[in-house]
Write a protein that holds these residues in place. Structure first.
Motif, PDB file in Angstrom:
ATOM      1  N   ASN A   1     -27.710  26.808   9.120  1.00 31.26           N
ATOM      2  CA  ASN A   1     -28.389  26.901   7.833  1.00 31.26           C
ATOM      3  C   ASN A   1     -27.965  25.746   6.915  1.00 31.26           C
ATOM      4  O   ASN A   1     -26.774  25.541   6.662  1.00 31.26           O
ATOM      5  N   HIS A   2     -28.952  25.031   6.426  1.00 27.61           N
ATOM      6  CA  HIS A   2     -28.705  23.867   5.566  1.00 27.61           C
ATOM      7  C   HIS A   2     -27.877  24.221   4.319  1.00 27.61           C
ATOM      8  O   HIS A   2     -26.930  23.514   3.962  1.00 27.61           O
ATOM      9  N   LEU A   3     -28.231  25.326   3.672  1.00 27.64           N
ATOM     10  CA  LEU A   3     -27.549  25.696   2.426  1.00 27.64           C
ATOM     11  C   LEU A   3     -26.088  26.048   2.679  1.00 27.64           C
ATOM     12  O   LEU A   3     -25.203  25.672   1.917  1.00 27.64           O
TER      13      LEU A   3
ATOM     14  N   GLY B   1     -24.391  24.864   5.015  1.00 28.44           N
ATOM     15  CA  GLY B   1     -23.761  23.563   5.281  1.00 28.44           C
ATOM     16  C   GLY B   1     -23.233  22.931   4.005  1.00 28.44           C
ATOM     17  O   GLY B   1     -22.118  22.409   3.964  1.00 28.44           O
ATOM     18  N   HIS B   2     -24.015  23.017   2.925  1.00 29.61           N
ATOM     19  CA  HIS B   2     -23.572  22.458   1.630  1.00 29.61           C
ATOM     20  C   HIS B   2     -22.263  23.111   1.177  1.00 29.61           C
ATOM     21  O   HIS B   2     -21.442  22.483   0.513  1.00 29.61           O
ATOM     22  N   VAL B   3     -22.081  24.380   1.498  1.00 29.28           N
ATOM     23  CA  VAL B   3     -20.852  25.089   1.104  1.00 29.28           C
ATOM     24  C   VAL B   3     -19.705  24.680   2.025  1.00 29.28           C
ATOM     25  O   VAL B   3     -18.613  24.343   1.585  1.00 29.28           O
TER      26      VAL B   3
ATOM     27  N   VAL C   1     -27.587  22.427  -6.128  1.00 26.76           N
ATOM     28  CA  VAL C   1     -28.690  21.870  -6.922  1.00 26.76           C
ATOM     29  C   VAL C   1     -29.107  20.519  -6.376  1.00 26.76           C
ATOM     30  O   VAL C   1     -28.330  19.568  -6.379  1.00 26.76           O
ATOM     31  N   SER C   2     -30.353  20.447  -5.917  1.00 29.67           N
ATOM     32  CA  SER C   2     -30.849  19.174  -5.392  1.00 29.67           C
ATOM     33  C   SER C   2     -32.326  19.055  -5.701  1.00 29.67           C
ATOM     34  O   SER C   2     -32.874  19.851  -6.464  1.00 29.67           O
ATOM     35  N   GLY C   3     -32.969  18.075  -5.053  1.00 26.71           N
ATOM     36  CA  GLY C   3     -34.406  17.915  -5.257  1.00 26.71           C
ATOM     37  C   GLY C   3     -35.195  19.023  -4.581  1.00 26.71           C
ATOM     38  O   GLY C   3     -36.343  19.282  -4.912  1.00 26.71           O
ATOM     39  N   GLY C   4     -34.561  19.697  -3.638  1.00 31.50           N
ATOM     40  CA  GLY C   4     -35.252  20.727  -2.872  1.00 31.50           C
ATOM     41  C   GLY C   4     -34.815  22.145  -3.178  1.00 31.50           C
ATOM     42  O   GLY C   4     -35.558  23.089  -2.960  1.00 31.50           O
ATOM     43  N   HIS C   5     -33.573  22.320  -3.665  1.00 31.71           N
ATOM     44  CA  HIS C   5     -33.131  23.686  -3.913  1.00 31.71           C
ATOM     45  C   HIS C   5     -32.277  23.831  -5.171  1.00 31.71           C
ATOM     46  O   HIS C   5     -31.659  22.887  -5.645  1.00 31.71           O
ATOM     47  N   THR C   6     -32.292  25.060  -5.679  1.00 33.92           N
ATOM     48  CA  THR C   6     -31.422  25.452  -6.780  1.00 33.92           C
ATOM     49  C   THR C   6     -31.021  26.872  -6.439  1.00 33.92           C
ATOM     50  O   THR C   6     -31.803  27.799  -6.600  1.00 33.92           O
TER      51      THR C   6
ATOM     52  N   THR D   1     -24.728  15.173  -1.353  1.00 30.53           N
ATOM     53  CA  THR D   1     -26.144  14.955  -1.045  1.00 30.53           C
ATOM     54  C   THR D   1     -26.345  15.348   0.420  1.00 30.53           C
ATOM     55  O   THR D   1     -25.389  15.485   1.170  1.00 30.53           O
ATOM     56  N   ASP D   2     -27.610  15.520   0.816  1.00 34.36           N
ATOM     57  CA  ASP D   2     -27.880  15.971   2.185  1.00 34.36           C
ATOM     58  C   ASP D   2     -27.261  15.011   3.196  1.00 34.36           C
ATOM     59  O   ASP D   2     -27.410  13.795   3.068  1.00 34.36           O
ATOM     60  N   ASN D   3     -26.571  15.571   4.183  1.00 40.03           N
ATOM     61  CA  ASN D   3     -25.874  14.736   5.169  1.00 40.03           C
ATOM     62  C   ASN D   3     -25.648  15.512   6.462  1.00 40.03           C
ATOM     63  O   ASN D   3     -25.711  16.748   6.485  1.00 40.03           O
TER      64      ASN D   3
HETATM   65 ZN    ZN Z   1     -29.608  20.019   0.497  1.00 42.42          ZN
END
Ligand code: ZN
Ligand code: KG4
Length: 500
Positions: free
Chosen positions: A264-266, A268-270, A289-294, A461-463
């Motif tokens: 899961n992308h989200l 992943g951010h955590v 918070v990004s261009g795609g999600h909050t 940022t997304d990576n």
């Molecule tokens: Zn993202």
């Protein structure tokens, strides 16, 4: 000076020399020749001999059934006239390395209760007594101590692929350690449209993947053959874009014959936080918070218990920055432009609305966000000024808009920490670059005794590194791979950390 001691794998041709030492060392309870031959020839054993010059002066054997996490040291012996030269220690190093290479997590052995010299050697290698077998050695009737050592968990090398939006990311980790993080962005190609165009993003991933992968391998200093598993984002995100990364990841997994983890992308951010600080401390509140999600998350356990507290019901925070930038005739992406323009503006010049923050919103949308009303308010303000022929103070509008977004984001995140009694707040996503957001979050967290964690911007940022890190966590926790049946899921819920 004694001759150099060399270790090599034993074969049945060493039987005579081995038996001579066996009889010298164990006299009355020595193994029979047939017994030793069977051991040397068995498929699940590994025997080695120590040679000094041309002469065999010691041997040892390890047994480990294929796929088993347990290895057993069957025997270890050093010729009586060659003791005190560190041969036993050398043999133990080699056996432990072999057990690790076979994927064993622990090694067990039995030792005569009266053999204190051997027990001391085993303790040096981390062995502890876990049991006793009464009168195990016959005919002397001597007890056996059962000893065990735990081997450190293998730190798997995991390659992560991220392609959910406009960044093609390939990251490589070894356990919790970051080895490479390479990103190729198609942002420039979307600029003239003022936002990410899904078809363009998907095509750009296809074009960028191979070179991004090559760069990541070079940065990590490894080759494809060194990789233990592949991890890939399977959602949420743009379906066409996700499919490109998933296709590449599956192809790699099949070609390398390694497991694949669909993550899961989200989440992943955590999880990316642990690349900088080691194991993630939980529970934690996470604001992404990004261009795609909050999204506002309550993370009790990274792999098993991630909850969505709230999310945007219309535009994402970054999207709001991008749209408002357009209204102000600033280029895409708008976030950094507004941030820069706001630096000299007055954040109190205009009181823009704070979405979903009124008492009436608290029942249903306590932790949800809405930015479309705010965007409209900025547009109205600009139109009104234009219709009156007034010049717009871009710095003031930018600062006031930024203040409204930041105020709502931080207020809701802190409320979540307080309500759930979680003393930690983790931030993620590209909007985290915002100077005012960092400032206000730091101030309010300090005021409430909440620890604020902000990963390095290259990890916010997304990576691909965050995807690799999450994959490695799953693998180290003993989770099986995802198989090849999973697909892209553009609305994957945050509760589903791994898909199958
Ligand atoms: Zn993202
Ligand atoms: O996480 P990210 O790189 O990827 C996508 O969402 O694709 O986030 C990009 C978003 C864009 O909307 C951009 O305008 C916003 O993050 N952003 C910012 C700042 N820097 C980037 N927003 C506010 N202030 C910034 N300094």
């Amino acid at each position: 000076m004694p001759a150099e001691i060399k270790l090599r794998q034993a074969s049945v041709h060493d039987l005579a020399a081995i038996m001579q030492i066996e009889r010298e060392c164990f006299v009355r309870d020595a193994w029979s020749e047939q017994n030793m031959l069977d051991e040397l020839a068995a498929p699940h054993t590994f025997y080695l001999v120590a040679e000094m010059g041309e002469r065999i002066v010691g041997y040892a054997g390890l047994s480990n059934l294929a796929g088993s996490a347990q290895a057993d040291i069957q025997t270890i012996a050093v010729s009586p006239d060659s003791r005190g030269l560190g041969i036993g220690r050398k043999i133990m190093f080699a056996l432990t390395a072999e057990a690790k290479a076979r994927g064993a997590r622990e090694i067990l052995l039995e030792v005569r209760a009266d053999n204190t010299v051997a027990q001391k050697l085993y303790r040096v290698f981390g062995f502890k007594q876990i049991g006793i077998r009464k009168k195990y050695y016959q005919p002397d009737g001597v007890d056996a101590f059962v000893m065990k050592t735990e081997l450190p968990k293998k730190q798997p090398i995991v390659l992560g692929i991220e392609s959910s939006c406009d960044e093609t990311g390939v990251g490589i980790v070894r356990g919790n350690e970051l080895l490479a993080n390479v990103i190729s962005s198609s942002m420039d190609q979307h600029a003239r449209f003022g936002g990410v165009v899904p078809e363009i993003a998907a095509r750009a991933h296809l074009e960028a993947l191979q070179s991004t992968l090559d760069k990541a391998l070079t940065e990590a200093g490894i080759s494809l053959g060194d990789i233990d598993a592949i991890a890939v984002t399977n959602g949420p995100g743009l379906a066409g874009a996700l499919m490109v990364g998933i296709g590449a990841a599956k192809a790699l997994a099949v070609a390398l014959d390694k497991p694949i983890y669909a993550v899961n992308h989200l989440v992943g951010h955590v999880g990316v936080d642990l690349l900088e600080r080691g194991a993630l401390e939980t529970p934690t509140i996470a604001l992404l918070v990004s261009g795609g999600h909050t999204s506002l998350l309550l993370v009790n356990d990274l792999l098993d218990d991630v909850n969505l507290l709230g999310e945007t019901i219309d535009d994402a925070a970054g999207e709001a920055f991008d749209k408002v930038a357009r209204v102000l005739s600033l280029p895409y992406p708008g976030g950094p432009q507004i941030d820069k323009a706001a630096a000299t503006g007055n954040p109190k010049a205009i009181r823009f609305p704070r979405g979903l923050s009124l008492p009436k919103d608290m029942a249903e949308h306590r932790y949800d966000f809405s930015f479309s009303g705010l965007k409209t308010a900025v547009a109205r303000h600009v139109e009104l000024a234009a219709s009156r022929g007034e010049e717009i103070n871009i710095a003031d509008v930018a600062a006031s808009f930024r203040e409204a977004v930041v105020d709502v984001l931080v207020t809701k995140a802190i409320d979540a920490c307080l309500e759930h009694k979680v003393p930690r707040l983790l931030l993620g996503g590209g909007v985290i670059a915002n100077a005012r957001l960092r400032e206000v979050a730091a101030e309010r967290c300090a005021k409430h005794g909440i620890e604020l964690r902000i990963p390095a911007l290259s990890l916010c940022t997304d990576n691909g590194a965050m995807i690799a890190a999450l994959g490695a966590q799953l693998m180290m926790a003993g989770r099986a791979g995802s198989g090849l049946a999973f697909g892209a899921d553009s609305t994957l819920p945050v509760t589903q950390v791994q898909s199958r």
